[in-house]
Design an enzyme around this catalytic site. Structure first.
Site, PDB file in Angstrom:
ATOM      1  N   GLY A   7       0.811  -1.209   0.000  1.00 29.66           N
ATOM      2  CA  GLY A   7       0.000   0.000   0.000  1.00 29.66           C
ATOM      3  C   GLY A   7       0.846   1.261   0.000  1.00 29.66           C
ATOM      4  O   GLY A   7       0.507   2.248  -0.671  1.00 29.66           O
ATOM      5  N   THR A   8       1.931   1.232   0.721  1.00 24.90           N
ATOM      6  CA  THR A   8       2.769   2.423   0.837  1.00 24.90           C
ATOM      7  C   THR A   8       3.362   2.797  -0.518  1.00 24.90           C
ATOM      8  O   THR A   8       3.318   3.965  -0.921  1.00 24.90           O
ATOM      9  CB  THR A   8       3.890   2.171   1.860  1.00 24.90           C
ATOM     10  OG1 THR A   8       3.284   1.859   3.117  1.00 24.90           O
ATOM     11  CG2 THR A   8       4.774   3.382   2.016  1.00 24.90           C
ATOM     12  N   ASN A  60      -7.743   4.000   8.893  1.00 27.32           N
ATOM     13  CA  ASN A  60      -7.151   2.841   9.560  1.00 27.32           C
ATOM     14  C   ASN A  60      -7.243   2.905  11.078  1.00 27.32           C
ATOM     15  O   ASN A  60      -7.181   1.880  11.738  1.00 27.32           O
ATOM     16  CB  ASN A  60      -5.688   2.685   9.142  1.00 27.32           C
ATOM     17  CG  ASN A  60      -4.907   3.974   9.202  1.00 27.32           C
ATOM     18  OD1 ASN A  60      -5.310   4.983   8.620  1.00 27.32           O
ATOM     19  ND2 ASN A  60      -3.804   3.956   9.906  1.00 27.32           N
ATOM     20  N   GLY A  64      -1.983  -6.409   0.152  1.00 26.90           N
ATOM     21  CA  GLY A  64      -2.376  -7.797   0.364  1.00 26.90           C
ATOM     22  C   GLY A  64      -2.582  -8.209   1.804  1.00 26.90           C
ATOM     23  O   GLY A  64      -3.506  -8.966   2.125  1.00 26.90           O
ATOM     24  N   CYS A  66       2.242   1.352  12.690  1.00 23.52           N
ATOM     25  CA  CYS A  66       3.512   1.765  12.121  1.00 23.52           C
ATOM     26  C   CYS A  66       3.967   3.085  12.677  1.00 23.52           C
ATOM     27  O   CYS A  66       5.050   3.552  12.371  1.00 23.52           O
ATOM     28  CB  CYS A  66       3.444   1.812  10.610  1.00 23.52           C
ATOM     29  SG  CYS A  66       2.130   2.829  10.039  1.00 23.52           S
TER      30      CYS A  66
END
Ligand SMILES: Cc1ncc(COP(=O)(O)O)c(C=O)c1O
Ligand SMILES: Cc1ncc(COP(=O)(O)O)c(C=O)c1O
Ligand code: FES
Ligand code: FES
Lengths: 392, 145, 392
Positions: free
Chosen positions: C72-73, C152, C201, C326
């Site tokens: 995603g990043t 998120n 994923g 994160c």
């Protein structure tokens, strides 16, 4: 032969069963995000640390100098673009070579469109970078020299130590794309004065989608992928723990078996090379005779075309390549073969065989026989060969 | 992330609570992480710390360092307590992760603040004790590569 | 409870056994580089194609609009930086929100240092982007609107369709970071007028280190990772075939089970939320009550600090998080919680529980009991609670 003979280990390698074994628990059980507070996931941090240590050790580096990426390509992009950005005060000039992988070349071309100047140094007929040309290319504004450790097509190993010394004497950073060399050749980042080094997992029987960039301590370059605080805030994105663990295992195995593996590969390779050169007419070996990867053989067969050769070898259960796999979408002859001075039509008839220690001498003998047959057959179909024969 | 000792002090923090009419109370915070620690001291006429209690609004390291710091100063003289540094607290806990070093400063500063309060209440001066800061975050520096 | 209760599915998820199963052959047997000529490896191309089709189908997109990335990043970096670059002739202004993931925020901050202007639109107290503010932020130079599909941390789902319409009406490209939404919420890129969409994923029981960027056909943006000709020359690097296959499988499963899964998660989540709000004093629910991800609950407990809460929950075998995983290296309170208006000390006492359909109602009941106990214990140790009680 019933068994497939895989001679394309420079393109990618099978993951070793021990590596898969090491990775497996991290998919389903130890799946936690290593940045988490809870113990179960925090344990993954030590698995990542262990892999980092194994890799650092293999390079004579410190663990804190290893940054995991998604592969060699990302590492090359990061090293070059972020050095360019971080040191743009000092200058805008980069030196590289004509035979780099596209991950380096296309990155440099991108930078050229953004105000940077790039010198692409020539190589000699063996694919060795011309050191005098490299030295002459240095300007007060040169911020980076990027020379690959070993070439992916012709296997030539560059005089990395000398280049490192030139870079160091001139106060210029030195990056090496070691994707083909790491795990195959002994590397010490301090001895060779390497400031930045790219490597990739799937070239040494590790998983795909994982690589690292070695960044010497003290270098100013920052993130290329921005986001979360992973990899000491220098490379964002949830850590790919299974792949990191697998990469660590692959490096451990590669280091442990290196001497033995090289010995076996050298024997097979030298047998292959000497027999092809002796038994097939109008063929040349590409790349340096001695300073080459122990598993690489690269030939040009005059009057025939590479793709046909590959398909026919495939029909005999032999997997090989012509130029680098990732450029096979392109119709241009390999820039590496052109750089060592081959004319277009000869570059087109090139065949790269990259071995592993999994190959037997019997298989090599079989490959030699098949190459002879196929080359003969293709030549019998070739108008170039017909013209050549008539001119005799 | 944390050592066994840290976890032990976190799970079973020693000396949690308050002291009524304490000889000295000190509250310090770290504006950057938002955490706050308060130390209560009960000091007798011989300048011996008879009892100590703490309350902490903070992370695992903050709780563990408060707990360990109270252990280290209990029964000590004021001068001995003053000599208890954040390093000593960290060592007693077998270390802290780098990002958590500042949490141990909170414990050191909270003790100093309580001692300062004690000195002020009693109109005395304690050698080597400087007026504590309310916010300790200015100590911190950026991570270097 | 003996079993670990994993309530941090927004951070990462376990890979489903079926997904591992699907990946396994691609490590050791079907390991070939899909760009190769020989049959054995060329077959891998169809495995990649099949995964691409599954994913495209799930979005109402065309397979040729899906580009695999390392997560995603990377997708967020690519979408934003390369839109900025490709459309810099048109303008240098980007609109995003205050509650994006760092992968978007730090990318935007990077662009701000390079001559771009970014407006960070506010959200309301439920975390919903203020559409009037967004509309007012539009300038003739605006080239991109980037708004995440679902947050998120607090789970709020944005009015993506309205935003897509605003973008379309104004001829501005629209990117959405759907890392938390893809596979959890139905998405149709055409219905929602989405031009670029990022996904990953490992948030949907697929592998880590794989993601994709949807790029609407016709958009001009070019590569972010330069090198070989993979992904139709738009994303270089040897294809991560096992991870792509695994991602495809995970999407297939996520789509097939979506309705049932959401139903079960909603039931658990609503029970959890209503009981925590009823049984614990001085608590608030963060995020929108209805427009939120079916698996997300986010609370702020006054007078206590998040990390201590997490460690104590861990001691009871409950894995949760406070803010996004994160960023847990950072000491700052979550930018999302500050953006919805929480004061620092309340933002600090936040707890994110993200469920899966693997959780049982009994486990949820156990979690509620434990949260009550721990919050009470931590408050008894809190100087802030002491002050509050004394002030009463
Ligand atoms: C020399 C060299 N550099 C870079 C790469 C790119 O590595 P990856 O495909 O892992 O991104 C390769 C292989 O493809 C290579 O041979
Ligand atoms: C909304 C959002 N965007 C982006 C990311 C980054 O994804 P990845 O870690 O796969 O790179 C995450 C998760 O970490 C996320 O939740
Ligand atoms: S004739 Fe087929 S590639 Fe040129
Ligand atoms: S993070 Fe602030 S006291 Fe520990």
């Amino acid at each position: 032969m019933d068994r497939k003979i895989y001679l394309d280990n420079a393109a990618t390698t099978p993951v070793k069963p021990e590596v898969v074994e090491a990775m497996l628990p991290y998919f389903t059980e130890r799946f936690g995000n290593p940045s988490s507070v809870y113990e179960f996931a925090a344990q993954n941090k030590s698995a990542v640390t262990a892999a980092r240590e194994t890799i650092a050790h293999a390079l004579g580096a410190e663990p804190a100098e290893i940054y995991f990426t998604a592969g060699g390509t990302e590492s090359d992009n990061w090293a070059i673009k972020e050095t360019a950005e971080a040191y743009s005060q000092k200058g805008n000039h980069i030196i590289t070579t004509k035979i780099e992988h596209h991950a380096v070349l296309h990155t440099c071309e991108y930078l050229e469109k953004h105000g940077y100047e790039v010198t692409y140094v020539n190589v000699d007929e063996n694919g060795v970078v011309k050191l005098d040309e490299l030295k002459k290319a240095i300007r007060p504004t040169t911020i980076l020299i990027s020379v690959m450790f070993a070439n992916n097509e012709i296997g030539t190993i560059q005089p990395i130590k000398e280049i490192g010394e030139i870079a160091k004497e001139n106060g210029i950073l030195f990056h090496t794309d070691a994707v083909q060399a790491f795990g195959h050749v002994k590397i010490d980042v301090n001895e060779y004065h390497i400031d930045l080094l790219s490597a990739s997992g799937h070239k040494i029987n590790g998983p795909k989608g994982i690589g690292f960039l070695y960044i010497r301590k003290g270098l100013k370059l920052r993130s290329y992928i921005h986001g979360g605080a992973q990899e000491r805030s220098r490379r964002a994105g949830t850590e790919n723990v299974p792949a990191i663990v697998g990469f660590g295992k692959a490096v451990e195995l590669a280091v442990a078996t290196m001497d033995e593996r090289m010995k076996k590969e050298l024997e097979l390779r030298d047998y292959l090379i000497s027999h092809i050169l002796a038994e097939v007419p109008y063929v040349r070996l590409n790349g340096h005779q001695k300073e080459r990867l122990s598993n690489n053989a690269n030939f040009s067969f005059q009057f025939i075309e590479g793709e046909s050769l590959l398909i026919m070898l495939d029909m005999e259960n032999i997997c090989a390549s012509s130029g680098s796999a990732c450029t096979s979408g392109s119709l241009d002859p390999s820039h590496v073969l052109l750089a060592i001075g081959l004319p277009h039509e000869i570059a087109h008839g090139s065949l790269r065989l990259t071995l592993s220690d999994d190959i037997t001498m019997d298989e090599i003998k079989y490959v030699i026989v098949k190459i002879k047959e196929i080359v003969e057959k293709l030549r019998s179909m070739s108008p170039l060969y017909e013209d050549f024969i008539k001119r005799q | 992330m944390y050592t066994e000792k840290v976890m032990d002090h976190f799970k079973n923090p020693r000396n949690v609570g308050e002291i009524e009419n304490a000889s000295g109370v000190g509250t310090v915070g770290n504006a950057k992480c938002g955490d706050i620690m308060r130390i209560y001291l009960d000091i007798d006429e011989n300048e011996i710390i008879q009892d100590v209690k703490f309350k902490t609004f903070g992370c695992g390291a903050a709780v563990a360092t408060s707990s360990m710091a109270t252990e280290l100063v209990k029964g000590k003289t004021v001068q001995e307590a003053l000599a208890v540094t954040n390093k000593a607290v960290m060592e007693a806990l077998d270390g802290l992760p780098p990002v958590k070093v500042h949490c141990s400063l909170l414990a050191e500063e909270a003790i100093h603040a309580a001692l300062w309060d004690y000195a002020e209440k009693n109109g005395i001066k304690i050698d080597g004790l400087e007026k504590p800061k309310n916010d300790i975050s200015e100590h911190e520096e950026e991570e270097e590569y």
